[in-house]
Design a protein around this motif. Structure first.
Motif, PDB file in Angstrom:
ATOM      1  N   GLY A 176      -0.360  21.990  -2.637  1.00 45.64           N
ATOM      2  CA  GLY A 176      -1.340  20.913  -2.622  1.00 45.64           C
ATOM      3  C   GLY A 176      -1.612  20.370  -1.231  1.00 45.64           C
ATOM      4  N   SER A 177      -2.476  19.351  -1.189  1.00 45.81           N
ATOM      5  CA  SER A 177      -2.887  18.736   0.071  1.00 45.81           C
ATOM      6  C   SER A 177      -2.682  17.232   0.017  1.00 45.81           C
ATOM      7  N   LEU A 178      -2.572  16.655   1.195  1.00 45.20           N
ATOM      8  CA  LEU A 178      -2.389  15.211   1.295  1.00 45.20           C
ATOM      9  C   LEU A 178      -2.863  14.775   2.670  1.00 45.20           C
ATOM     10  N   ARG A 179      -3.417  13.573   2.756  1.00 46.28           N
ATOM     11  CA  ARG A 179      -3.821  13.038   4.049  1.00 46.28           C
ATOM     12  C   ARG A 179      -3.080  11.736   4.317  1.00 46.28           C
ATOM     13  N   LEU A 180      -2.383  11.694   5.431  1.00 40.40           N
ATOM     14  CA  LEU A 180      -1.691  10.488   5.862  1.00 40.40           C
ATOM     15  C   LEU A 180      -2.558   9.741   6.881  1.00 40.40           C
ATOM     16  N   SER A 181      -2.444   8.422   6.874  1.00 48.30           N
ATOM     17  CA  SER A 181      -3.190   7.579   7.808  1.00 48.30           C
ATOM     18  C   SER A 181      -2.231   6.745   8.640  1.00 48.30           C
ATOM     19  N   CYS A 182      -2.633   6.501   9.874  1.00 46.75           N
ATOM     20  CA  CYS A 182      -1.866   5.643  10.770  1.00 46.75           C
ATOM     21  C   CYS A 182      -2.864   4.696  11.438  1.00 46.75           C
ATOM     22  N   VAL A 183      -2.796   3.426  11.070  1.00 42.62           N
ATOM     23  CA  VAL A 183      -3.679   2.432  11.664  1.00 42.62           C
ATOM     24  C   VAL A 183      -2.974   1.808  12.855  1.00 42.62           C
ATOM     25  N   ALA A 184      -3.647   1.853  13.996  1.00 48.76           N
ATOM     26  CA  ALA A 184      -3.056   1.370  15.246  1.00 48.76           C
ATOM     27  C   ALA A 184      -3.694   0.051  15.659  1.00 48.76           C
ATOM     28  N   SER A 185      -2.902  -0.821  16.244  1.00 48.84           N
ATOM     29  CA  SER A 185      -3.424  -2.073  16.787  1.00 48.84           C
ATOM     30  C   SER A 185      -2.678  -2.391  18.083  1.00 48.84           C
ATOM     31  N   GLY A 186      -3.340  -3.173  18.923  1.00 52.38           N
ATOM     32  CA  GLY A 186      -2.724  -3.575  20.178  1.00 52.38           C
ATOM     33  C   GLY A 186      -3.064  -2.694  21.359  1.00 52.38           C
ATOM     34  N   PHE A 187      -3.831  -1.630  21.119  1.00 52.99           N
ATOM     35  CA  PHE A 187      -4.253  -0.767  22.213  1.00 52.99           C
ATOM     36  C   PHE A 187      -5.476   0.021  21.765  1.00 52.99           C
ATOM     37  N   ARG A 188      -6.194   0.561  22.736  1.00 59.29           N
ATOM     38  CA  ARG A 188      -7.355   1.384  22.402  1.00 59.29           C
ATOM     39  C   ARG A 188      -6.878   2.769  22.020  1.00 59.29           C
ATOM     40  N   LEU A 189      -7.286   3.209  20.843  1.00 64.41           N
ATOM     41  CA  LEU A 189      -6.714   4.407  20.252  1.00 64.41           C
ATOM     42  C   LEU A 189      -6.877   5.646  21.127  1.00 64.41           C
ATOM     43  N   ASP A 190      -8.034   5.832  21.738  1.00 64.43           N
ATOM     44  CA  ASP A 190      -8.254   7.060  22.501  1.00 64.43           C
ATOM     45  C   ASP A 190      -7.621   7.015  23.892  1.00 64.43           C
ATOM     46  N   SER A 191      -6.945   5.914  24.222  1.00 65.24           N
ATOM     47  CA  SER A 191      -6.308   5.800  25.533  1.00 65.24           C
ATOM     48  C   SER A 191      -4.847   6.240  25.537  1.00 65.24           C
ATOM     49  N   ARG A 192      -4.319   6.578  24.342  1.00 66.53           N
ATOM     50  CA  ARG A 192      -2.901   6.902  24.254  1.00 66.53           C
ATOM     51  C   ARG A 192      -2.694   8.188  23.454  1.00 66.53           C
ATOM     52  N   THR A 193      -1.629   8.874  23.791  1.00 69.85           N
ATOM     53  CA  THR A 193      -1.240  10.064  23.042  1.00 69.85           C
ATOM     54  C   THR A 193      -0.447   9.635  21.806  1.00 69.85           C
ATOM     55  N   ILE A 194      -0.878  10.144  20.654  1.00 70.84           N
ATOM     56  CA  ILE A 194      -0.302   9.778  19.361  1.00 70.84           C
ATOM     57  C   ILE A 194       0.309  11.017  18.716  1.00 70.84           C
ATOM     58  N   ALA A 195       1.404  10.820  18.019  1.00 71.67           N
ATOM     59  CA  ALA A 195       2.057  11.950  17.360  1.00 71.67           C
ATOM     60  C   ALA A 195       2.555  11.560  15.974  1.00 71.67           C
ATOM     61  N   TRP A 196       2.730  12.579  15.156  1.00 70.05           N
ATOM     62  CA  TRP A 196       3.390  12.426  13.861  1.00 70.05           C
ATOM     63  C   TRP A 196       4.736  13.144  13.933  1.00 70.05           C
ATOM     64  N   PHE A 197       5.749  12.459  13.425  1.00 74.56           N
ATOM     65  CA  PHE A 197       7.079  13.024  13.278  1.00 74.56           C
ATOM     66  C   PHE A 197       7.454  12.961  11.806  1.00 74.56           C
ATOM     67  N   ARG A 198       8.523  13.667  11.447  1.00 73.35           N
ATOM     68  CA  ARG A 198       9.028  13.560  10.085  1.00 73.35           C
ATOM     69  C   ARG A 198      10.546  13.676  10.097  1.00 73.35           C
ATOM     70  N   GLN A 199      11.136  13.090   9.076  1.00 69.79           N
ATOM     71  CA  GLN A 199      12.586  13.154   8.937  1.00 69.79           C
ATOM     72  C   GLN A 199      12.939  13.431   7.486  1.00 69.79           C
ATOM     73  N   ALA A 200      13.523  14.601   7.264  1.00 72.37           N
ATOM     74  CA  ALA A 200      13.970  14.980   5.938  1.00 72.37           C
ATOM     75  C   ALA A 200      15.397  14.457   5.730  1.00 72.37           C
ATOM     76  N   PRO A 201      15.807  14.296   4.490  1.00 70.10           N
ATOM     77  CA  PRO A 201      17.161  13.796   4.216  1.00 70.10           C
ATOM     78  C   PRO A 201      18.223  14.648   4.895  1.00 70.10           C
ATOM     79  N   GLY A 202      19.111  14.008   5.630  1.00 74.67           N
ATOM     80  CA  GLY A 202      20.201  14.704   6.285  1.00 74.67           C
ATOM     81  C   GLY A 202      19.826  15.471   7.536  1.00 74.67           C
ATOM     82  N   LYS A 203      18.594  15.328   7.980  1.00 74.55           N
ATOM     83  CA  LYS A 203      18.140  16.072   9.161  1.00 74.55           C
ATOM     84  C   LYS A 203      17.649  15.118  10.239  1.00 74.55           C
ATOM     85  N   GLU A 204      17.547  15.645  11.446  1.00 71.24           N
ATOM     86  CA  GLU A 204      17.025  14.843  12.549  1.00 71.24           C
ATOM     87  C   GLU A 204      15.507  14.706  12.442  1.00 71.24           C
ATOM     88  N   ARG A 205      15.001  13.651  13.033  1.00 68.36           N
ATOM     89  CA  ARG A 205      13.564  13.466  13.088  1.00 68.36           C
ATOM     90  C   ARG A 205      12.962  14.530  14.003  1.00 68.36           C
TER      91      ARG A 205
END
Length: 127
Positions: free
Chosen positions: A15-44
Motif C-alpha cells: 500500500g501507500s501512505l503520505r506523511l506530512s510535516c508542517v514547519a514553523s519558525g523559518f522559511r521552508l525553502d531556506s533549510r534542508t529537511i529530512a525524514w528519519f525513522r526508528q523501528a522498535p529496537g533499532k537506531e534512528r
C-alpha cells in the motif's frame, strides 16, 4: 523552529501512505529537511532528504524508487510519499531540519547535525 508530523497509520503491505510535516519558525525553502525513522529496537535512520533552494533530494537505498520527498512552501509543509510499503517500513517517522547552510550531501543522514526534530508519527505495515 517547530516541526509537526502527521499521517501515520496502519497500512497493508504494497500500500501507500503520505506523511506530512508542517514547519514553523523559518522559511521552508531556506533549510534542508529530512525524514528519519526508528523501528522498535533499532537506531534512528535517515530515509529521505530535501535540499534547500532548488530542492534536490537524496534517499536511503532501502526506499529508493518507493519514497518521494517534496515540499509545498505555501503550506509550509514537507511531504513523504511512500508506496509499495513493506513490513520492514514499520517505524516511527520523524521530520528533521538541519541548520542553515547545510545540505543533504554534507549532512544527511547524520542525526547529530539535526537542529530540530518533530515528535514523530507511527507507520505500521501489516496485514
Amino acid at each position: 523552529v517547530q516541526l509537526v508530523e502527521s499521517g501515520g497509520d496502519l497500512v497493508k503491505p504494497g500500500g501507500s501512505l503520505r506523511l506530512s510535516c508542517v514547519a514553523s519558525g523559518f522559511r521552508l525553502d531556506s533549510r534542508t529537511i529530512a525524514w528519519f525513522r526508528q523501528a522498535p529496537g533499532k537506531e534512528r535512520e535517515g530515509v529521505s532528504c530535501l535540499n534547500s533552494g532548488y530542492g534536490s533530494t537524496r534517499h536511503a537505498d532501502s526506499v529508493l524508487g518507493r519514497f518521494t520527498i517534496t515540499r509545498f512552501s505555501a503550506e509550509k509543509t514537507v511531504y513523504l510519499q511512500m508506496s509499495k510499503l513493506k513490513p520492514d517500513d514499520t517505524a516511527v517517522y520523524y521530520c528533521a531540519v538541519y541548520p542553515g547552510g547545510k545540505t543533504c550531501d554534507d549532512s544527511f543522514p547524520r542525526r547529530d547535525l539535526v537542529e530540530e526534530w518533530g515528535q514523530g508519527t507511527r507507520v505500521t505495515v501489516a496485514w
